[in-house]
Motif scaffolding. Structure first.
Motif, PDB file in Angstrom:
ATOM      1  N   LEU A 146      47.995  37.978  53.581  1.00  0.00           N
ATOM      2  CA  LEU A 146      49.099  38.730  52.975  1.00  0.00           C
ATOM      3  C   LEU A 146      48.863  38.928  51.485  1.00  0.00           C
ATOM      4  O   LEU A 146      49.109  40.008  50.939  1.00  0.00           O
ATOM      5  CB  LEU A 146      50.432  38.000  53.195  1.00  0.00           C
ATOM      6  N   ILE A 147      48.382  37.875  50.812  1.00  0.00           N
ATOM      7  CA  ILE A 147      48.123  37.975  49.374  1.00  0.00           C
ATOM      8  C   ILE A 147      46.925  38.888  49.110  1.00  0.00           C
ATOM      9  O   ILE A 147      46.951  39.740  48.218  1.00  0.00           O
ATOM     10  CB  ILE A 147      47.874  36.575  48.765  1.00  0.00           C
ATOM     11  N   LEU A 148      45.855  38.710  49.898  1.00  0.00           N
ATOM     12  CA  LEU A 148      44.661  39.548  49.731  1.00  0.00           C
ATOM     13  C   LEU A 148      44.984  41.029  49.886  1.00  0.00           C
ATOM     14  O   LEU A 148      44.394  41.878  49.219  1.00  0.00           O
ATOM     15  CB  LEU A 148      43.593  39.147  50.762  1.00  0.00           C
ATOM     16  N   ASN A 149      45.931  41.335  50.748  1.00  0.00           N
ATOM     17  CA  ASN A 149      46.259  42.724  51.053  1.00  0.00           C
ATOM     18  C   ASN A 149      46.766  43.489  49.828  1.00  0.00           C
ATOM     19  O   ASN A 149      46.623  44.704  49.744  1.00  0.00           O
ATOM     20  CB  ASN A 149      47.317  42.779  52.163  1.00  0.00           C
ATOM     21  N   VAL A 150      47.373  42.774  48.883  1.00  0.00           N
ATOM     22  CA  VAL A 150      47.938  43.460  47.721  1.00  0.00           C
ATOM     23  C   VAL A 150      47.145  43.204  46.442  1.00  0.00           C
ATOM     24  O   VAL A 150      47.475  43.732  45.390  1.00  0.00           O
ATOM     25  CB  VAL A 150      49.413  43.050  47.492  1.00  0.00           C
ATOM     26  N   ALA A 151      46.078  42.399  46.511  1.00  0.00           N
ATOM     27  CA  ALA A 151      45.365  41.986  45.294  1.00  0.00           C
ATOM     28  C   ALA A 151      44.578  43.123  44.649  1.00  0.00           C
ATOM     29  O   ALA A 151      44.745  43.411  43.463  1.00  0.00           O
ATOM     30  CB  ALA A 151      44.431  40.823  45.618  1.00  0.00           C
ATOM     31  N   LEU A 152      43.703  43.778  45.409  1.00  0.00           N
ATOM     32  CA  LEU A 152      42.826  44.795  44.834  1.00  0.00           C
ATOM     33  C   LEU A 152      43.614  45.995  44.318  1.00  0.00           C
ATOM     34  O   LEU A 152      43.138  46.744  43.463  1.00  0.00           O
ATOM     35  CB  LEU A 152      41.795  45.245  45.879  1.00  0.00           C
ATOM     36  N   THR A 153      44.824  46.187  44.819  1.00  0.00           N
ATOM     37  CA  THR A 153      45.631  47.327  44.398  1.00  0.00           C
ATOM     38  C   THR A 153      46.000  47.234  42.921  1.00  0.00           C
ATOM     39  O   THR A 153      46.307  48.245  42.298  1.00  0.00           O
ATOM     40  CB  THR A 153      46.906  47.427  45.255  1.00  0.00           C
ATOM     41  N   ILE A 154      45.958  46.028  42.337  1.00  0.00           N
ATOM     42  CA  ILE A 154      46.300  45.881  40.919  1.00  0.00           C
ATOM     43  C   ILE A 154      45.306  46.666  40.042  1.00  0.00           C
ATOM     44  O   ILE A 154      45.707  47.601  39.347  1.00  0.00           O
ATOM     45  CB  ILE A 154      46.361  44.393  40.517  1.00  0.00           C
TER      46      ILE A 154
END
Length: 488
Positions: free
Chosen positions: A57-65
């Protein structure tokens, strides 16, 4: 929404571009959150632990930063038509990687890379701002954001059924693979169907690429300060993956990442200085200035609004399933009610901003957001299920209307920088998501909702520093003349 302002049943001109663009955004969210309603099946198929599921769940939104910042720059430089089309095509690849994953590591790589497709939102903000005047812009951006955001709810409602239709242990793989195929096909359709501006329009580009332009030395300092949380969120993710967290990364690797993040921040600061060094010698003419504090306030508000939405969309099916002992399909359908509100809430936030003022709208919606999450923190197994769903939907109205109201202001700050401003503000949404999901991995659901409510209160306080957009912003035409664009 009166037909004389926006006739949404028209498929010509700016309305056609609006429809084609929100569909592109819809597909990015459909693909980005294709895992959420299928988490239980994925966990069973890959034998994942609870910690590994939360790590996904955390990985899913990380690269979007970083992706939203980079995509914002590319959009301003190369235009939304090309940028959106390429993002959809490239974003389909991690869908296929995740669908074919046979271990936690492979799934984690797929989810991490898939975060890049979440940057699509930024591109459409610039596209819509090119096609709509200020008096309609909040409503148009709200429709774009709200209807596009519905892609996550559509995934929650349809993907479990698609997985069941294929059946067997691999049903979830087919469902996720289909989302990648749709993104790939639509990348071609979008490129062949839109233009960056109306016929005869001028697409204003930043003078330099590589960093955001600001108007004063104090704004430059504030810009560097506001960049820190984006790097801190990536450091937080690294900590979560290190031996101190789930142990996916060895400590030497984690240390290398920490050092690299510090080096990247220094490099980023140097690039920003190179872009802005003239302001330390001579300030721009007043007509060409803008106040970066406007961007900073919007960043913090989007941290609390979109950041909480991303986190809650990811965890709500599990929350309903565990709290009320529901099967995955029913839990996914009920949880989709939170995202379902996007269809009307985000456009409503933009519309109210257009009619009653940007700042006052944000103040009211942020207060409602804080109260909404305070209410959700009280939900437990004693509550009637219908009341819990109603509370989630009421909360989501303020969250998503607040997002619409934030992006009713973003395109009115500086036209040629709209992609970069939207990118930074959008990135703060993902910073919020990483922060909230990390909190979730350490505390109860009730405390998780209370933490979000607390950050909403902080957002309300910073709103007092926001200035209502008024007058006009200036941009320089290719022939050197100045074009004035209404912002009120």
């Amino acid at each position: 929404m009166s037909s004389d302002s926006l006739n949404l049943f028209s498929f010509k001109g700016k309305i056609r571009v609006l429809h084609l663009t929100w569909i592109a955004f819809f597909i990015t969210f459909f693909a980005w959150f294709n895992h959420a309603p299928l988490l239980m099946a994925i966990a069973g198929s890959l034998s994942l632990t609870s910690d590994q599921v939360k790590t996904l769940l955390i990985l899913n939104v990380a690269l979007t930063i970083p992706a939203r910042v980079i995509i914002g720059m590319l959009t301003d430089k190369y235009g939304p038509r090309l940028t959106y089309s390429l993002l959809l095509a490239v974003g389909s690849i991690p869908c296929f990687i995740f669908a074919l994953a046979d271990s936690f590591t492979a799934a984690a790589i797929g989810r991490f890379l898939l975060g890049f497709i979440g940057a699509g939102f930024v591109i459409g903000i610039r596209m819509v701002s090119e096609w709509f005047p200020a008096k309609q812009l909040g409503t148009a951006e709200g429709i774009y954001g709200g209807w596009g955001n519905f892609g996550s709810a559509a995934g929650a409602m349809t993907l479990p059924t698609i997985a069941l239709l294929f059946g067997g242990e691999d049903g979830w793989r087919y469902a996720i693979g289909i989302t990648g195929a749709i993104a790939l096909v639509y990348s071609v359709i979008y490129y062949r169907s839109v233009t960056d501006t109306p016929k005869g329009g001028t697409y204003f580009k930043p003078k330099k690429i590589g960093g955001m332009e600001v108007s004063s030395p104090s704004d430059f300092v504030l810009l560097l300060i506001m960049k820190v949380p984006m790097y801190a969120a990536l450091a937080l993710l690294t900590w979560k993956l290190s031996p101190a967290g789930v142990g996916m990364l060895a400590m030497p690797v984690a240390i290398v990442i920490y050092v690299s993040l510090v080096a990247l921040y220094v490099f980023d600061a140097k690039k920003c200085y190179d872009i802005n060094k003239e302001i330390f010698v001579k300030l721009p003419e007043p007509i060409h200035r803008y106040k970066f504090k406007q961007v900073a306030v919007l960043n913090i508000l989007y941290f609390a609004t979109f950041g909480s939405e991303l986190a809650v969309i990811s965890m709500l099916p599990l929350f309903f399933s565990e709290t009320f002992t529901l099967d995955p399909v029913k839990a996914g359908l009920l949880a989709s009610a939170y995202a379902f509100m996007n269809l009307m809430s985000r456009p409503a936030g933009g519309l109210i901003s257009d009619r009653f003022g940007r700042k006052s709208t944000l103040l009211i919606l942020t207060a409602g957001l804080a109260l909404g999450y305070l209410t959700m923190s009280m939900i437990d197994a004693e509550w009637p299920l219908y009341l819990a769903v109603a509370a989630a939907m009421a909360c989501s109205f303020f969250v998503q209307s607040g997002e619409g109201a934030v992006f009713a202001v973003v395109p009115l700050i500086k036209r040629r920088l709209t992609g970069q401003i939207a990118g930074m503000t959008g990135a703060y949404g993902n910073v919020g998501a990483v922060f909230y999901l990390t909190i979730l991995s350490m505390v109860s659901y009730q405390t998780f909702f209370l933490v979000i409510a607390g950050t909403a209160v902080l957002g309300f306080v910073t709103l007092l520093f926001l200035e209502e957009p008024e007058g006009q912003m200036a941009e320089v035409m290719p022939d050197g003349s100045v074009s004035l664009i209404d912002v009120a």
